[in-house]
Design a protein around this motif. Structure first.
Motif, PDB file in Angstrom:
ATOM      1  N   ARG A 584       4.500 -13.117   3.761  1.00 44.65           N
ATOM      2  CA  ARG A 584       5.789 -12.285   3.376  1.00 44.65           C
ATOM      3  C   ARG A 584       5.553 -11.150   2.365  1.00 44.65           C
ATOM      4  NH1 ARG A 584       9.355 -12.681  -0.677  1.00 44.65           N
ATOM      5  NH2 ARG A 584       8.234 -14.134  -1.644  1.00 44.65           N
ATOM      6  N   GLU A 585       4.605 -11.607   1.296  1.00 47.84           N
ATOM      7  CA  GLU A 585       4.445 -10.587   0.184  1.00 47.84           C
ATOM      8  C   GLU A 585       3.631  -9.495   0.596  1.00 47.84           C
ATOM      9  OE1 GLU A 585       5.636 -10.560  -2.563  1.00 47.84           O
ATOM     10  OE2 GLU A 585       6.485 -12.305  -2.874  1.00 47.84           O
ATOM     11  N   ALA A 586       2.841  -9.716   1.686  1.00 51.15           N
ATOM     12  CA  ALA A 586       2.077  -8.390   2.612  1.00 51.15           C
ATOM     13  C   ALA A 586       2.951  -7.940   3.346  1.00 51.15           C
ATOM     14  CB  ALA A 586       0.985  -9.117   3.043  1.00 51.15           C
ATOM     15  N   ILE A 587       3.918  -8.375   3.948  1.00 56.04           N
ATOM     16  CA  ILE A 587       4.758  -7.529   4.814  1.00 56.04           C
ATOM     17  C   ILE A 587       5.695  -6.764   3.944  1.00 56.04           C
ATOM     18  CG2 ILE A 587       6.737  -7.822   6.442  1.00 56.04           C
ATOM     19  CD1 ILE A 587       5.309 -10.365   7.669  1.00 56.04           C
ATOM     20  N   LEU A 588       6.327  -7.214   3.013  1.00 57.47           N
ATOM     21  CA  LEU A 588       7.191  -6.439   2.113  1.00 57.47           C
ATOM     22  C   LEU A 588       6.263  -5.304   1.626  1.00 57.47           C
ATOM     23  CD1 LEU A 588       9.039  -9.255   0.362  1.00 57.47           C
ATOM     24  CD2 LEU A 588       9.780  -7.931   2.280  1.00 57.47           C
ATOM     25  N   ALA A 589       5.036  -5.577   1.266  1.00 59.07           N
ATOM     26  CA  ALA A 589       3.936  -4.548   0.515  1.00 59.07           C
ATOM     27  C   ALA A 589       4.089  -3.494   1.586  1.00 59.07           C
ATOM     28  CB  ALA A 589       2.807  -5.166   0.328  1.00 59.07           C
ATOM     29  N   ILE A 590       3.751  -3.667   2.867  1.00 57.98           N
ATOM     30  CA  ILE A 590       3.919  -2.508   3.911  1.00 57.98           C
ATOM     31  C   ILE A 590       5.109  -1.547   3.849  1.00 57.98           C
ATOM     32  CG2 ILE A 590       3.680  -2.068   6.262  1.00 57.98           C
ATOM     33  CD1 ILE A 590       2.091  -4.523   6.636  1.00 57.98           C
TER      34      ILE A 590
END
Length: 906
Positions: A584-590
């Motif tokens: 989830r953090e990675a997707i939000l980071a994108i």
């Protein structure tokens, strides 16, 4: 008038007989010795002496008149011995030695001695009575001598129900006067003072001579004179007493009363024979009436029980399922009420019916009657067959109920799962069809077109991800149809709508891709970050939706192992949450990176990702939802784990009690079986032993009730299996019912053996010998034996058997041709070989006595000689007599008597 010549020809007395009468009663010498202990002091009472003089004089004259003479003064007229010898010749019918005709004292003494010697030759002991005293006119001695003659020739031969002489005469009076009010004969003095007893004796035998209801107890003189006059005028009994003497004496003379009453007995001796015949008929009819009552009771009980079975079996065979669990649980509760409330009394009725049937057959055998054959369809075997059908239907019904409840639980779970998945899918497809029909690409820029293409690709990815859910929805609908779900129509309609819409979405998706690809060459700039975000966000979003769906999914388990498996799977799911959070953090980071690049390059964004509708807010909202659902799922699993642990305790509690009760029942069954074939003590000892066992079994009932309570808790908790015991409540109930039936049947068999032993006069030693012989040849120890073993048993008891004789015996002990002989049938046969019972010929002879030697009898004669109820019983069943000597109202007692013993039909 009594013919003493004929009456005394059947008695032979002599020195070798010891004075015993032919009737075989007591010793005449002993009795006469007691009576000869003449209470001479009583003769000093002038009232008593007067009564005896008159009575004895009248009695002597009643016999002397047959010889054409009489006496006037009892102590004067017998002094020369001539009339005394004549009196003895008349009453005995024998010739005495020739009397001496001289007038001298010695001639008189010789004549009196001849008379006294004749009296002594009849076994009469004369105490203190000598010829000289009679010749001298001694009143006391003369009266004593006449009383001795009366006792010997008028009273001694009286015999009533194994009592004789005075006691027999008193019992005869009591029997004859028992039905009359104000009459209570207890002696031969004051019981006769009011005169009612004399009138009752006459009315009992000749009711047309006395109007008994008009007599008054407070008018004894009138009563006595009425009886004396009627007896003298119509019965040829001379008047031997004065009414005034009896009434004015405090205690009338017993011997005078006995002398007079004995004249009534001899006058009515013919009626005594009729009474004996009537008693025999009453006895036979009483037995027949009792057996008919038992047969009627059996028919009624059998009809009621068979009717109850007939009504109950269709209810148990009804397999029409209900639509809801509540309705099926109500059926299960009705079934429990049937097992607890309605069936137990019927089990008792069935057991009592078998006991009554066995007792009736035993009584019929003992009374020499044909065996009872119930109406068609009401045999014990018919009832047992119906009961077996009931048990089979009952067992299948309970299994069907439990299966239906499980099926409905499964259906409710599947239906709820279908509704949840359908709602999620419908929410997802809402607006998708309109979106796919848009023609926005016609006016969009190249970058917009490229964005639309990426968005469409993301949509196709999302569409493919939802394909599994659609297939699950269709599979659940198919399973609901296969399980016959009651609301299948609405389920199918909703499923069809989802499938049709899915096909439409596929077609529209394909059409839109073709339109976008047509203008793809014009698209150059693609926002890779948005595309990557969309590609990673969509699966993650689907994963969160699946996770939320799983966390909210309903579950149903039946064992502790199943719930522990769910807890383990849930723990495994929770272990993946850290990786999901990093994704989830990675997707939000994108998404943040795309924002940063646009801002750094002064790119004006439309405000939303053109490739997906899954925004960071949606991802965060769903992630928070997942975080909230996890502890709720934890709580639900823990509660279910606690419930399953409680169910496991119930299983162990029931198993512990069942593993005690089940073996106990089996042990008692084996012990009862051993008692029924062993010979420990008398039959009464065996019966008491069995009844002690019965009481111990009844006392054990609270343990069964406790087990029922535990089973009730298991049923209410919907627990369907128990690995801790091989005993089910059904096994325990069947075993308990068999135990109660077995002990009741065994007790009944022993009671019937006692009834047979007592009725047939079999001694305890004979019964034990019969049992020992039977057990010796009962090699299988089953309580019955085949024909070969039975033949060996008969040979061992001394029978010499040919095939014809053996077949005759087998038809008696095995009338149903089952090939087996029971111990009860064996002792019935052995007792029947040596015991006599009433027969049809004896009953016919008794009726002939009542009919006055006629070949028919009238209703009037039956009502006069028999009690009212039995007289009416005979009248209702006797056919009209058809012989040549028939008269109006004549009844055929011969066919009636043979019908009583099964030799013809009434």
């Amino acid at each position: 008038m009594v013919d003493y010549h004929a009456a005394n020809q059947s008695y032979q007395y002599g020195p070798s007989s010891g004075g015993n009468g032919a009737g075989g009663g007591g010793s005449m010498g002993d009795y006469m010795a007691q009576e000869d202990d003449w209470d001479r002091d009583l003769l000093l009472d002038p009232a008593w002496e007067k009564q005896q003089r008159k009575t004895f004089t009248a009695w002597c004259n009643s016999h002397l008149r047959k010889a054409g003479t009489q006496i006037e003064n009892i102590d004067e007229d017998f002094r020369d011995g001539l009339k005394l010898m004549l009196l003895l010749e008349v009453i005995s019918g024998e010739r005495l030695p020739k009397p001496e005709r001289g007038k001298m004292r010695v001639h008189k003494i010789n004549n009196v001695n001849k008379a006294l010697d004749f009296i002594a030759s009849k076994g009469v002991k004369l105490v203190s009575i000598g010829a000289e005293e009679i010749v001298d006119g001694n009143a006391k001695m003369t009266l004593g001598m006449i009383w001795t003659i009366i006792l010997r020739f008028a009273i001694q031969d009286i015999s009533v129900e194994e009592t004789s002489a005075k006691e027999g005469l008193l019992l005869w009076c009591q029997r004859k006067t028992a039905p009359y009010k104000n009459v209570n004969v207890q002696n031969f003095h004051i019981s006769w003072k009011d005169g009612l007893a004399f009138n009752a004796l006459i009315h009992r035998h000749r009711p047309e001579l006395i109007e008994y209801d008009k007599l008054r107890k407070d008018d004894p003189v009138t009563n006595l004179n009425n009886a004396f006059e009627v007896a003298e005028k119509y019965l040829d009994i001379p008047k031997m007493l004065d009414a005034e003497d009896i009434v004015n004496t405090a205690r009338p003379d017993e011997k005078a009363i006995m002398t007079y009453v004995s004249s009534f007995y001899h006058a009515f001796s013919g009626a005594q024979k009729a009474e004996t015949a009537a008693n025999r008929i009453c006895k036979v009819l009483a037995v027949n009436q009792e057996n008919e009552h038992l047969m009627e009771d059996y028919e009624r009980l059998a009809s009621d029980l068979l009717e109850w079975i007939r009504r109950t079996i269709p209810w148990l065979e009804d397999r029409v399922p209900q639509k809801t669990i509540q309705e099926m649980q109500q059926k299960l509760e009705d079934f429990r009420d049937y097992r607890r409330v309605h069936k137990p009394p019927k089990v008792q009725e069935k057991c009592q019916l078998e006991i009554n049937f066995n007792t009736l057959q035993t009584k019929l055998r003992l009374s020499n009657r044909p065996a009872f054959m119930p109406s068609e369809g009401k045999m014990v075997s018919d009832i047992n067959n119906g009961w077996q059908h009931l048990e089979q239907a009952e067992k299948g019904y309970e299994e069907w109920l439990l299966n239906e409840i499980r099926r409905l639980e499964r259906l409710d779970h599947l239906a709820e799962k279908f509704r949840q998945k359908a709602s999620i899918h419908e929410a997802w497809t809402d607006g998708k069809e309109a979106m796919l029909k848009q023609r926005d690409y016609e006016t969009a820029t190249l970058s917009d077109i490229k964005a639309l293409i990426r968005k469409h690709e993301a949509f196709e990815s999302d569409l493919a991800a939802h394909q599994d859910r659609v297939e699950q929805i269709a599979a659940i609908a198919q399973e609901l149809n296969e399980l016959d779900y009651y609301d299948s129509h609405n389920v199918n309609t909703r499923c069809q709508k989802i499938c049709d819409q899915w096909d439409t979405l596929g077609s529209l998706t394909h059409s839109r891709r073709e339109a976008l690809e047509k203008t793809e060459k014009q698209l150059e700039t693609i926002d890779q970050l948005h595309l990557e975000y969309a590609k990673r966000a969509a699966p993650f979003n689907n994963w969160m939706e699946s996770a939320m769906e799983d966390l909210q999914d309903m579950f149903i388990v039946h064992t502790i192992e199943e719930i522990e498996g769910l807890i383990s799977a849930h723990d495994q799911f929770k272990s993946t949450l850290p990786d999901a959070d990093r994704e989830r953090e990675a997707i939000l980071a994108i998404h943040k990176e795309a924002q940063r690049i646009a801002e750094s390059n002064h790119i004006k964004l439309s405000g939303s990702n053109p490739y997906t509708t899954v925004t960071p807010q949606i991802i965060n909202s769903k992630w928070e939802k997942v975080q909230q659902l996890v502890p709720k799922r934890d709580q639900a699993l823990l509660e279910e784990q606690s419930k399953q642990q409680s169910n496991e305790r119930l299983r162990r509690q029931f198993a512990s009690q069942a593993n005690i009760v089940g073996p106990w029942i089996q042990t008692k069954m084996e012990e009862i079986g051993r008692i029924s074939i062993e010979m420990n003590g008398t039959l009464e000892d065996q019966l008491n032993h069995l009844k002690q066992y019965e009481r111990s079994i009844v006392d054990y009932k609270p343990n069964l009730d406790l087990l029922e309570q535990q089973h009730q808790l298991i049923q209410e908790a919907l627990i369907f299996d128990n690995k801790h015991t091989n005993y089910t409540m059904e096994h325990i109930r069947v075993g308990w019912e068999q135990l109660l039936t077995t002990i009741a049947r065994t007790i009944n068999e022993v009671e019937n053996q006692i009834l047979t032993r007592d009725a047939k006069g079999i001694s305890q030693e004979q019964m034990q010998e019969f049992r020992a012989s039977f057990n010796h040849f009962d090699k299988k120890q089953t309580g019955s034996m085949d024909s070969d073993d039975f033949r060996a048993l008969l040979i061992s008891t001394g029978y010499s058997l040919g095939d014809a004789e053996f077949n005759r015996i087998m038809s008696m002990v095995d009338p149903n041709h089952s090939g087996l002989v029971t111990f009860q049938a064996f002792i019935d046969f052995m007792s029947r070989e040596t015991t006599d019972t009433d027969t049809a010929d004896q009953v016919i002879a008794s009726f002939k006595v009542l009919a006055g030697d006629k070949n028919f009898i009238t209703a009037e004669e039956l009502r006069r000689e028999l009690p009212p109820d039995q007289a009416e019983y005979c009248i209702a069943r006797m056919a009209p007599y058809q012989g040549p000597d028939a008269v109006p109202g004549a009844l055929d007692y011969k066919s009636f008597s043979t019908a009583l013993y099964g030799e013809s039909d009434l």
